[in-house]
Design a protein around this motif. Structure first.
Motif, PDB file in Angstrom:
ATOM      1  N   LEU A   4      -3.431  -0.013  -6.441  1.00 43.88           N
ATOM      2  CA  LEU A   4      -4.577   0.084  -5.543  1.00 43.88           C
ATOM      3  C   LEU A   4      -4.185  -0.621  -4.258  1.00 43.88           C
ATOM      4  CD1 LEU A   4      -7.508   0.322  -4.535  1.00 43.88           C
ATOM      5  CD2 LEU A   4      -8.031  -1.714  -5.879  1.00 43.88           C
ATOM      6  N   LEU A   5      -4.290   0.083  -3.164  1.00 40.53           N
ATOM      7  CA  LEU A   5      -4.102  -0.500  -1.839  1.00 40.53           C
ATOM      8  C   LEU A   5      -5.483  -0.630  -1.215  1.00 40.53           C
ATOM      9  CD1 LEU A   5      -2.691  -1.282   0.839  1.00 40.53           C
ATOM     10  CD2 LEU A   5      -2.385   1.173   1.260  1.00 40.53           C
ATOM     11  N   LYS A   6      -5.864  -1.857  -0.893  1.00 42.41           N
ATOM     12  CA  LYS A   6      -7.128  -2.109  -0.199  1.00 42.41           C
ATOM     13  C   LYS A   6      -6.784  -2.553   1.214  1.00 42.41           C
ATOM     14  CE  LYS A   6     -11.090  -5.240  -0.155  1.00 42.41           C
ATOM     15  NZ  LYS A   6     -11.721  -6.368  -0.861  1.00 42.41           N
ATOM     16  N   VAL A   7      -7.338  -1.857   2.198  1.00 36.49           N
ATOM     17  CA  VAL A   7      -7.110  -2.174   3.603  1.00 36.49           C
ATOM     18  C   VAL A   7      -8.452  -2.500   4.232  1.00 36.49           C
ATOM     19  CG1 VAL A   7      -6.293  -1.301   5.808  1.00 36.49           C
ATOM     20  CG2 VAL A   7      -5.136  -0.604   3.716  1.00 36.49           C
ATOM     21  N   GLN A   8      -8.598  -3.737   4.701  1.00 28.06           N
ATOM     22  CA  GLN A   8      -9.810  -4.158   5.404  1.00 28.06           C
ATOM     23  C   GLN A   8      -9.458  -4.392   6.857  1.00 28.06           C
ATOM     24  OE1 GLN A   8     -11.599  -7.465   3.291  1.00 28.06           O
ATOM     25  NE2 GLN A   8     -13.577  -6.488   3.456  1.00 28.06           N
ATOM     26  N   MET A   9      -9.985  -3.536   7.721  1.00 28.17           N
ATOM     27  CA  MET A   9      -9.611  -3.544   9.133  1.00 28.17           C
ATOM     28  C   MET A   9     -10.489  -4.490   9.947  1.00 28.17           C
ATOM     29  SD  MET A   9      -9.294   0.549   9.322  1.00 28.17           S
ATOM     30  CE  MET A   9      -9.575   1.076   7.631  1.00 28.17           C
ATOM     31  N   ASN A  10      -9.864  -5.234  10.836  1.00 27.83           N
ATOM     32  CA  ASN A  10     -10.594  -6.058  11.786  1.00 27.83           C
ATOM     33  C   ASN A  10     -11.424  -5.119  12.663  1.00 27.83           C
ATOM     34  OD1 ASN A  10     -10.603  -7.095  14.754  1.00 27.83           O
ATOM     35  ND2 ASN A  10     -10.468  -8.917  13.466  1.00 27.83           N
ATOM     36  N   THR A  11     -12.717  -5.402  12.795  1.00 28.65           N
ATOM     37  CA  THR A  11     -13.606  -4.478  13.502  1.00 28.65           C
ATOM     38  C   THR A  11     -13.229  -4.311  14.970  1.00 28.65           C
ATOM     39  OG1 THR A  11     -15.401  -4.976  11.973  1.00 28.65           O
ATOM     40  CG2 THR A  11     -16.015  -3.952  14.064  1.00 28.65           C
ATOM     41  N   ALA A  12     -13.043  -5.389  15.693  1.00 27.12           N
ATOM     42  CA  ALA A  12     -12.721  -5.289  17.121  1.00 27.12           C
ATOM     43  C   ALA A  12     -11.384  -4.577  17.342  1.00 27.12           C
ATOM     44  CB  ALA A  12     -12.705  -6.677  17.758  1.00 27.12           C
ATOM     45  N   THR A  13     -10.383  -4.945  16.559  1.00 29.51           N
ATOM     46  CA  THR A  13      -9.055  -4.336  16.708  1.00 29.51           C
ATOM     47  C   THR A  13      -9.089  -2.863  16.318  1.00 29.51           C
ATOM     48  OG1 THR A  13      -8.066  -6.474  16.201  1.00 29.51           O
ATOM     49  CG2 THR A  13      -6.615  -4.566  16.122  1.00 29.51           C
ATOM     50  N   SER A  14      -9.774  -2.534  15.233  1.00 29.85           N
ATOM     51  CA  SER A  14      -9.837  -1.124  14.816  1.00 29.85           C
ATOM     52  C   SER A  14     -10.693  -0.303  15.780  1.00 29.85           C
ATOM     53  CB  SER A  14     -10.313  -0.987  13.370  1.00 29.85           C
ATOM     54  OG  SER A  14     -11.607  -1.500  13.174  1.00 29.85           O
ATOM     55  N   ILE A  65       4.396   0.593   4.317  1.00 26.56           N
ATOM     56  CA  ILE A  65       2.994   0.921   4.106  1.00 26.56           C
ATOM     57  C   ILE A  65       2.096  -0.059   4.863  1.00 26.56           C
ATOM     58  CG2 ILE A  65       1.144   1.065   2.397  1.00 26.56           C
ATOM     59  CD1 ILE A  65       3.393   1.771   0.317  1.00 26.56           C
ATOM     60  N   SER A  66       2.391  -1.342   4.751  1.00 21.57           N
ATOM     61  CA  SER A  66       1.505  -2.397   5.267  1.00 21.57           C
ATOM     62  C   SER A  66       1.545  -2.594   6.769  1.00 21.57           C
ATOM     63  CB  SER A  66       1.862  -3.735   4.606  1.00 21.57           C
ATOM     64  OG  SER A  66       1.789  -3.658   3.218  1.00 21.57           O
ATOM     65  N   GLU A  67       2.724  -2.579   7.352  1.00 20.78           N
ATOM     66  CA  GLU A  67       2.880  -3.003   8.750  1.00 20.78           C
ATOM     67  C   GLU A  67       2.017  -2.235   9.747  1.00 20.78           C
ATOM     68  OE1 GLU A  67       4.076  -5.808   9.786  1.00 20.78           O
ATOM     69  OE2 GLU A  67       4.727  -6.297   7.763  1.00 20.78           O
ATOM     70  N   PRO A  68       1.850  -0.914   9.633  1.00 24.14           N
ATOM     71  CA  PRO A  68       0.959  -0.256  10.601  1.00 24.14           C
ATOM     72  C   PRO A  68      -0.467  -0.805  10.560  1.00 24.14           C
ATOM     73  CG  PRO A  68       2.302   1.368   9.466  1.00 24.14           C
ATOM     74  CD  PRO A  68       2.517   0.055   8.762  1.00 24.14           C
ATOM     75  N   PHE A  69      -0.941  -1.165   9.384  1.00 22.41           N
ATOM     76  CA  PHE A  69      -2.285  -1.722   9.268  1.00 22.41           C
ATOM     77  C   PHE A  69      -2.352  -3.125   9.869  1.00 22.41           C
ATOM     78  CE2 PHE A  69      -2.175   1.367   5.713  1.00 22.41           C
ATOM     79  CZ  PHE A  69      -3.181   2.211   6.170  1.00 22.41           C
ATOM     80  N   PHE A  70      -1.344  -3.936   9.617  1.00 22.11           N
ATOM     81  CA  PHE A  70      -1.291  -5.275  10.208  1.00 22.11           C
ATOM     82  C   PHE A  70      -1.182  -5.191  11.736  1.00 22.11           C
ATOM     83  CE2 PHE A  70       0.964  -6.820   6.138  1.00 22.11           C
ATOM     84  CZ  PHE A  70      -0.198  -7.334   5.598  1.00 22.11           C
ATOM     85  N   MET A  71      -0.227  -4.418  12.200  1.00 21.04           N
ATOM     86  CA  MET A  71       0.107  -4.397  13.617  1.00 21.04           C
ATOM     87  C   MET A  71      -0.916  -3.665  14.474  1.00 21.04           C
ATOM     88  SD  MET A  71       4.211  -3.895  13.198  1.00 21.04           S
ATOM     89  CE  MET A  71       4.532  -3.788  14.940  1.00 21.04           C
ATOM     90  N   GLU A  72      -1.446  -2.559  13.982  1.00 20.88           N
ATOM     91  CA  GLU A  72      -2.344  -1.730  14.795  1.00 20.88           C
ATOM     92  C   GLU A  72      -3.819  -2.065  14.622  1.00 20.88           C
ATOM     93  OE1 GLU A  72      -1.368   0.424  17.064  1.00 20.88           O
ATOM     94  OE2 GLU A  72       0.761   0.427  16.580  1.00 20.88           O
ATOM     95  N   MET A  73      -4.199  -2.658  13.472  1.00 24.72           N
ATOM     96  CA  MET A  73      -5.618  -2.861  13.201  1.00 24.72           C
ATOM     97  C   MET A  73      -5.979  -4.285  12.796  1.00 24.72           C
ATOM     98  SD  MET A  73      -6.578   0.635  11.281  1.00 24.72           S
ATOM     99  CE  MET A  73      -5.042   1.457  10.973  1.00 24.72           C
ATOM    100  N   GLY A  74      -5.012  -5.190  12.808  1.00 28.67           N
ATOM    101  CA  GLY A  74      -5.304  -6.557  12.395  1.00 28.67           C
ATOM    102  C   GLY A  74      -5.919  -6.609  11.005  1.00 28.67           C
ATOM    103  N   ALA A  75      -5.460  -5.727  10.120  1.00 26.96           N
ATOM    104  CA  ALA A  75      -6.070  -5.559   8.804  1.00 26.96           C
ATOM    105  C   ALA A  75      -5.605  -6.601   7.798  1.00 26.96           C
ATOM    106  CB  ALA A  75      -5.749  -4.164   8.256  1.00 26.96           C
ATOM    107  N   LYS A  76      -6.455  -6.826   6.816  1.00 29.17           N
ATOM    108  CA  LYS A  76      -6.079  -7.550   5.612  1.00 29.17           C
ATOM    109  C   LYS A  76      -5.648  -6.482   4.628  1.00 29.17           C
ATOM    110  CE  LYS A  76      -9.474 -11.222   6.158  1.00 29.17           C
ATOM    111  NZ  LYS A  76     -10.663 -11.862   5.560  1.00 29.17           N
TER     112      LYS A  76
END
Length: 98
Positions: A4-14, A65-76
């Motif tokens: 299970l991959l859970k991606v929680q995106m930072n609202t302002a960044t996303s 898998i992870s880095e685009p979410f970290f880098m582009e959306m400030g995601a957890k």
């Protein structure tokens, strides 16, 4: 291994990612690469959140898998191994007394 991959995106960044037209692109690329068994999108804790169930073939996939979410959306990003009902039956039968 089923994950299970859970991606929680930072609202302002996303929000910015959406304005730039990148959020859908990132999601489409991820879905194409992972070919998930299931994918769901919702809001959790006030954040855009995605749940993807996929087969992790090799742990070396995790950064890609992870880095685009970290880098582009400030995601957890969180990964958890998961089981389907057949996996659960198999696991429980291995610990049941004969």
């Amino acid at each position: 291994m089923r994950m299970l991959l859970k991606v929680q995106m930072n609202t302002a960044t996303s929000n910015e990612t959406i304005k730039q037209g990148k959020l859908l692109e990132i999601m489409e690329t991820t879905l194409k690469e992972l070919n998930p068994e299931a994918a769901y999108f919702t809001v959790e804790d006030g954040c855009r959140t995605g749940y993807l169930f996929f087969d992790l073939k090799d742990p070396s996939q995790l950064p890609k898998i992870s880095e685009p979410f970290f880098m582009e959306m400030g995601a957890k990003v969180h990964y958890s191994p998961v089981m389907n009902p057949d996996d659960l039956r198999k696991g429980l039968s291995a610990i049941m007394p004969s």
